[in-house]
Design an enzyme around this catalytic site. Structure first.
Site, short mmCIF file in Angstrom:
data_model
loop_
_atom_site.label_atom_id
_atom_site.label_comp_id
_atom_site.label_asym_id
_atom_site.label_seq_id
_atom_site.Cartn_x
_atom_site.Cartn_y
_atom_site.Cartn_z
CB CYS A 178 33.05 144.55 2.80
SG CYS A 178 34.87 144.96 3.40
CG HIS A 229 32.65 148.36 5.34
ND1 HIS A 229 32.59 146.99 4.96
CD2 HIS A 229 31.39 148.62 4.79
CE1 HIS A 229 31.52 146.58 5.05
NE2 HIS A 229 30.75 147.69 4.66
CG HIS A 241 27.47 147.63 3.16
ND1 HIS A 241 27.98 147.46 4.33
CD2 HIS A 241 26.27 148.13 3.17
CE1 HIS A 241 27.01 148.16 5.26
NE2 HIS A 241 26.20 148.38 4.47
#
Length: 282
Positions: A178, A229, A241
């Site tokens: 990520c 994240h 993402h």
């Protein structure tokens, strides 16, 4: 007592259904006092007719509660409309665009989920919405000519990597985790980010959720981490993402994403096409 703030008080009490008058004034008279008392009584405060700090705070809180409910309802309708339009484009939904996930829409969702190898539940879950976004990309809402052009170019660049594999620790341009994805994208626009999501969250300019613009980084907590994240906002409640659960780059919806939203940071100002074209070319 007269003051311009009394007009605001009357408008707020009117919004909540307590102040009934043909016009607002700057005068704190009997009608305003009665409206304040009614509110205090119903909310469980001391009924003294005085619009003190506690009463004002409760009035503002009640208004915000109503606004949040309305915003949520509007967002849900917009999402349902988008889903129905996508399913209609896919030839799976033949009904009217009602902006409601009704029985006919649920059956169309099931057909889509079965076709795409997803869990067949009939619910518009995160995986289903991500797949719809991947197959039917949405246009970015344009706020001005300059911003829309630069935003579109920036988002088009990120979309090039849809489907690229998720690999922990990777940021090669062929695979990403990520924060590796955000680092890689921003590097192509001359911005050097720290490598981890936690580090990226500590810098940049904090942005309220209601003020998100394409290019802003959005952060979430998961697996017990405060920041676990990160993704890139691309407009219309969507962000792109590197998903560890789906093992690839995907687009998800902030309204349905299961990670707990923690905030956003702005590292890039998208103002004109020339700035966007200043990034490195692939």
């Amino acid at each position: 007592m007269t003051h311009k703030d009394i007009t605001t008080l009357q408008k707020n009490l009117d919004f909540l259904g307590y102040f009934k008058n043909d016009e607002y004034t700057t005068y704190y008279g009997d009608k305003t006092e009665i409206a304040v008392k009614k509110f205090q009584e119903e909310i469980g405060l001391k009924v003294d007719g005085i619009a003190g700090k506690q009463t004002i705070d409760y009035i503002k809180a009640r208004i915000r509660q109503i606004e949040v409910v309305k915003e949520k309802e509007a967002a849900e309708k917009k999402l349902a409309e988008s889903i129905q339009q996508d399913l209609k484009t896919a030839g799976l939904y033949n009904g009217e665009i009602t902006s409601l996930i009704d029985e006919a829409t649920q059956e169309a969702i099931k057909a889509f989920q079965e076709k795409e190898g997803l869990n067949v539940s009939g619910e518009a879950d995160n995986a289903t919405i991500a797949k719809l976004n991947e197959l039917f990309p949405k246009k970015i809402e344009e706020k001005s000519d300059k911003t829309s052009v630069s935003s579109r170019a920036f988002v088009d660049f990120t979309r090039k990597y849809l489907g690229a594999p998720y690999v922990y620790g990777a940021s090669s341009g062929k695979a990403f985790d990520c924060s590796g994805f955000t680092t890689y994208v921003m590097k192509n626009y001359g911005i050097k980010l720290e490598r981890t999501a936690t580090q990226q969250f500590k810098k940049g300019t904090p942005i309220d959720k209601k003020d998100l613009e394409p290019g802003d980084l959005v952060f979430f907590s998961n697996r017990g981490k405060t920041i676990g994240h990160v993704g890139i906002y691309i407009g219309d409640h969507k962000f792109i993402h590197a998903s560890s659960s789906q093992k690839k780059i995907v687009i998800s919806d902030l309204r349905t994403y299961t990670g707990k939203y923690q905030g956003a940071r702005r590292y890039i100002e998208l103002k004109d096409e020339e700035e966007v074209e200043g990034g490195k070319k692939e």
